[in-house]
Design a protein around this motif. Structure first.
Motif, short mmCIF file in Angstrom:
data_model
loop_
_atom_site.label_atom_id
_atom_site.label_comp_id
_atom_site.label_asym_id
_atom_site.label_seq_id
_atom_site.Cartn_x
_atom_site.Cartn_y
_atom_site.Cartn_z
N LEU A 193 0.91 -1.03 -0.09
CA LEU A 193 0.28 -0.10 0.26
C LEU A 193 0.96 1.37 -0.09
CD1 LEU A 193 -2.42 -1.17 2.63
CD2 LEU A 193 -2.66 -1.26 0.15
N ARG A 209 -0.52 1.43 -7.51
CA ARG A 209 -1.11 0.31 -6.88
C ARG A 209 -2.33 0.79 -6.52
NH1 ARG A 209 -1.40 -4.79 -6.30
NH2 ARG A 209 -1.59 -5.78 -4.10
N LEU A 263 -5.91 -1.65 -5.97
CA LEU A 263 -6.26 -2.47 -4.82
C LEU A 263 -7.77 -1.81 -4.62
CD1 LEU A 263 -5.74 -3.40 -2.00
CD2 LEU A 263 -5.04 -1.33 -1.30
#
Length: 90
Positions: free
Chosen positions: A55, A73, A77
């Motif tokens: 994260l 990302r 996610l």
């Protein structure tokens, strides 16, 4: 909440002597936004969890470790989480 703070670090964290808040990230032991004492352990003691979950990314500058959101990302996610929620709701 930490990921939201890291999205706009200049709005939520004090300036740092070493490392730029946006370019390098937030110092591991940085004061929490608005001096939130209750959130301090989450930010300072568990950054490895967010790195392991990809994260955030970690960067060393001198003897310090800085953390910032992995913006590449984040959309993936979010899509994965929304997909799981849809499956659970079905």
């Amino acid at each position: 909440m930490i990921l939201e703070w890291l999205k706009r670090p200049r709005a939520h964290f004090r300036a740092q002597v070493d490392g730029d808040l946006v370019k390098d990230g937030v110092l591991r032991r940085a004061d929490c936004p608005k001096n939130s004492v209750s959130a301090q352990p989450t930010v300072s003691e568990h950054p490895e969890n967010t790195v392991a979950g990809r994260l955030v990314s970690a960067k060393r500058v001198k003897q310090w470790t800085f953390y910032k959101r992995d913006e590449a990302r984040s959309p993936k996610l979010k899509a994965a989480i929304l997909e799981k929620i849809e499956v659970l709701d079905a």
